[in-house]
Design an enzyme around this catalytic site. Structure first.
Site, short mmCIF file in Angstrom:
data_model
loop_
_atom_site.label_atom_id
_atom_site.label_comp_id
_atom_site.label_asym_id
_atom_site.label_seq_id
_atom_site.Cartn_x
_atom_site.Cartn_y
_atom_site.Cartn_z
N TYR A 1 -3.60 5.08 -4.40
CA TYR A 1 -4.92 5.71 -4.45
C TYR A 1 -4.82 6.94 -5.35
O TYR A 1 -3.72 7.39 -5.68
CB TYR A 1 -5.34 6.14 -3.04
CG TYR A 1 -5.68 4.99 -2.11
CD1 TYR A 1 -6.77 4.17 -2.37
CD2 TYR A 1 -4.92 4.75 -0.97
CE1 TYR A 1 -7.10 3.13 -1.51
CE2 TYR A 1 -5.25 3.71 -0.10
CZ TYR A 1 -6.33 2.90 -0.38
OH TYR A 1 -6.65 1.88 0.46
N LYS B 1 -8.26 -2.39 -8.83
CA LYS B 1 -8.81 -3.15 -7.69
C LYS B 1 -10.09 -2.48 -7.21
O LYS B 1 -10.16 -1.26 -7.12
CB LYS B 1 -7.76 -3.15 -6.58
CG LYS B 1 -8.16 -3.80 -5.29
CD LYS B 1 -6.94 -3.95 -4.38
CE LYS B 1 -7.32 -4.38 -2.99
NZ LYS B 1 -7.91 -3.29 -2.19
N THR C 1 -6.25 1.53 -6.74
CA THR C 1 -7.45 1.29 -5.93
C THR C 1 -8.27 2.58 -5.93
O THR C 1 -7.81 3.61 -5.41
CB THR C 1 -7.08 0.92 -4.49
OG1 THR C 1 -6.14 -0.16 -4.51
CG2 THR C 1 -8.31 0.49 -3.68
N SER D 1 0.83 -1.20 0.00
CA SER D 1 0.00 0.00 0.00
C SER D 1 0.87 1.26 0.00
O SER D 1 1.92 1.30 0.65
CB SER D 1 -0.87 0.00 1.26
OG SER D 1 -1.48 1.27 1.43
N HIS E 1 -13.23 -3.87 -1.14
CA HIS E 1 -12.25 -3.30 -0.20
C HIS E 1 -12.39 -3.96 1.19
O HIS E 1 -12.30 -3.30 2.22
CB HIS E 1 -12.43 -1.79 -0.10
CG HIS E 1 -11.17 -1.03 0.18
ND1 HIS E 1 -10.54 -0.24 -0.75
CD2 HIS E 1 -10.42 -0.92 1.29
CE1 HIS E 1 -9.47 0.32 -0.22
NE2 HIS E 1 -9.36 -0.09 1.02
C1 LIG Z 1 -6.81 -2.60 7.86
C2 LIG Z 1 -6.97 -2.60 6.37
C3 LIG Z 1 -6.27 -1.67 5.60
C4 LIG Z 1 -6.42 -1.67 4.21
N1 LIG Z 1 -5.69 -0.79 3.47
C5 LIG Z 1 -5.74 -0.84 2.11
C6 LIG Z 1 -4.91 0.00 1.32
O1 LIG Z 1 -4.13 0.80 1.82
N2 LIG Z 1 -5.02 -0.12 -0.04
C7 LIG Z 1 -5.87 -1.00 -0.64
O2 LIG Z 1 -5.93 -1.06 -1.87
N3 LIG Z 1 -6.67 -1.80 0.09
C8 LIG Z 1 -6.60 -1.75 1.44
N4 LIG Z 1 -7.37 -2.61 2.18
C9 LIG Z 1 -8.22 -3.59 1.50
C10 LIG Z 1 -7.44 -4.88 1.21
O3 LIG Z 1 -6.46 -4.70 0.23
C11 LIG Z 1 -8.38 -5.98 0.71
O4 LIG Z 1 -9.15 -5.47 -0.36
C12 LIG Z 1 -9.30 -6.52 1.81
O5 LIG Z 1 -8.64 -6.57 3.04
C13 LIG Z 1 -9.78 -7.90 1.41
O6 LIG Z 1 -10.67 -8.40 2.37
P1 LIG Z 1 -10.21 -9.41 3.54
O7 LIG Z 1 -9.56 -8.57 4.57
O8 LIG Z 1 -11.48 -10.01 3.98
O9 LIG Z 1 -9.26 -10.40 2.91
C14 LIG Z 1 -7.27 -2.61 3.58
C15 LIG Z 1 -7.96 -3.55 4.36
C16 LIG Z 1 -7.81 -3.56 5.74
C17 LIG Z 1 -8.55 -4.60 6.55
#
Ligand SMILES: Cc1cc2nc3c(=O)[nH]c(=O)nc-3n(C[C@H](O)[C@H](O)[C@H](O)COP(=O)(O)O)c2cc1C
Length: 426
Positions: free
Chosen positions: A137, A260, A163, A115, A284
């Protein structure tokens, strides 16, 4: 060698849910809550997980294959199994953060997603994992975005993940954790009660130096890296991107490019038009608009529509190897995991992430074995019992005005009743 500490818990855990329990016991409650995330009712993260439980396997009793191939490629990058690390911000839950995750992914032969809101610089992460995708982003000026991309490219990132699904939703029924802007004296005093009840976590940070809570990958060429909140503020003030903007980003990057956060068929088609190499069917992790359907429900329609023209991945709710098999059976080339590896990281650092990846591999292999296949390429919907009304078909007839008759027609069917499998908030 005999176990000298028989009362000590085996550091190896047998499911991701056990890793989550251990993470909860290790982290201060506010840090744990930041990983649970979700929004409003918290319905979508729960749905993401539960929907996998609604799909049932149709295994064979004999004729199983002695050798099974789980390997694949993701946008041309070899992966020992159809799993990659999804980018997640703020992994400063342990001092090693994203570097520990990247090392674990490298040790298990899978690509890493980093990220732009990460706590570690992209250079340290690409040094730990040669197949690192940098995630961005739509935030700041175009000039700043080009500078960040060029930095990631120079560091050796093998692809870009864009994203753009984030919608700044506010409020959780169970409350949002207070995250400090900086680890200064007032913040330390405020966190002290949480630090006292989590002494192992506190000691780790005291020994390694307190986290600075900045986003080093958003650092401008001159001046310091922004704090997380400064970075978030810039993002909120940046006008959201148009398709033309994303096409511009794609062209500027030039290399492998994933969009994404796609849930709709019409968006998936537009991703092809702008020249993306891959999409991830994703909400997400349910952190955006709550009550968006589970990602796995959106997958079949998207994969049917565009799966022969673009790589279709999925993320959201994957906690088991069997979930990976189900996603592949419904048309995904691979999955990305988010909380699953965060629970591993919290439970046991790099070894904990490796533990999670091993569990996913064993679970996937077990499914491929039971279903009688030689390789993951043979997984298909015929391997599953899919309940009526399981699929959520979004945007299949273009993008009509929200209140038009066409929009009403494409309203997805109500999903079948489900029983909860795992609890988001314990
Ligand atoms: C704490 C947290 C922070 C996240 N930060 C980002 C991020 O910075 N960039 C991004 O594209 N997705 C982010 N996501 C989404 C994840 O990339 C992913 O889409 C998501 O966690 C998938 O679901 P799961 O946690 O059930 O596997 C984040 C998710 C969580 C839980």
């Amino acid at each position: 060698m005999a176990n000298l500490w028989p009362w000590k818990k085996n550091p190896w855990f047998e499911t991701v849910l056990e890793a989550q329990r251990r993470t909860k016991a290790f982290l201060p409650p506010s840090v744990y809550a930041a990983l649970v995330a979700g929004s409003e009712r918290g319905r979508t993260p729960q749905e993401n997980m539960d929907a996998f439980g609604d799909l049932q396997f149709a295994p064979h009793v004999a004729g199983h294959q002695p050798d099974r191939d789980l390997s694949t490629t993701i946008m041309g990058i070899p992966s020992s199994m159809p799993v990659m690390i999804s980018p997640t911000g703020v992994q400063a839950i342990r001092p090693e953060g994203e570097v520990a995750v990247a090392k674990a992914a490298q040790a298990r032969g899978i690509p890493m997603g980093l990220s732009s809101f990460a706590s570690k610089p992209v250079e340290e992460v690409t040094a730990a994992n040669e197949n690192t995708f940098f995630q961005m982003y739509w935030t700041g000026s175009r000039e700043a975005m080009v500078q960040r991309m060029e930095r990631a490219r120079a560091a050796g990132a093998v692809g870009l993940i864009s994203t753009t699904d984030w919608s700044f939703s506010i409020g959780r029924d169970w409350g949002s954790p207070a995250i400090p802007e900086r680890m200064n004296l007032p913040a330390i005093i405020k966190m002290a009660p949480e630090g006292i009840i989590r002494p192992k976590w506190t000691l780790k940070w005291l020994l390694s130096g307190l986290p600075d809570l900045t986003a080093p990958n958003l650092k401008p060429p001159t001046g310091p890296a922004p704090t997380f909140f400064q970075a978030y503020g810039e993002w909120m003030q940046t006008p959201p991107p148009s398709w033309e903007d994303i096409e511009w980003l794609r062209k500027e990057w030039g290399g492998k490019f994933m969009l994404k956060g796609v849930t709709r068929v019409d968006d998936a088609k537009r991703a092809i038009d702008i020249g993306a190499d891959a999409i991830s069917v994703s909400n997400h992790g349910g952190n955006n608009l709550d009550t968006t359907p589970a990602a796995i429900r959106c997958l079949p329609a998207v994969a049917d529509a565009v799966g022969d023209q673009i790589e279709v991945l999925l993320d959201g709710g994957v906690r088991r190897g069997g979930d990976v098999a189900k996603a592949l059976a419904l048309g995904a080339r691979a999955v990305l995991i988010g909380r699953a590896y965060l629970w591993g990281l919290g439970a046991n650092g790099q070894t904990g992430v490796e533990n999670v990846l091993d569990l996913l591999r064993m679970g996937l292999d077990s499914a491929v074995l039971g279903l009688g296949h030689k390789s993951i390429g043979e997984l298909s919907p015929a391997d599953l019992l899919i309940p009526e009304g399981f699929e959520a078909v979004l945007g299949a007839t273009g993008a009509p005005a929200p209140d038009s008759a066409a929009a009403k027609k494409q309203t997805p069917k109500k999903p079948a009743a489900k029983r909860p499998v795992e609890k988001l908030v314990e």
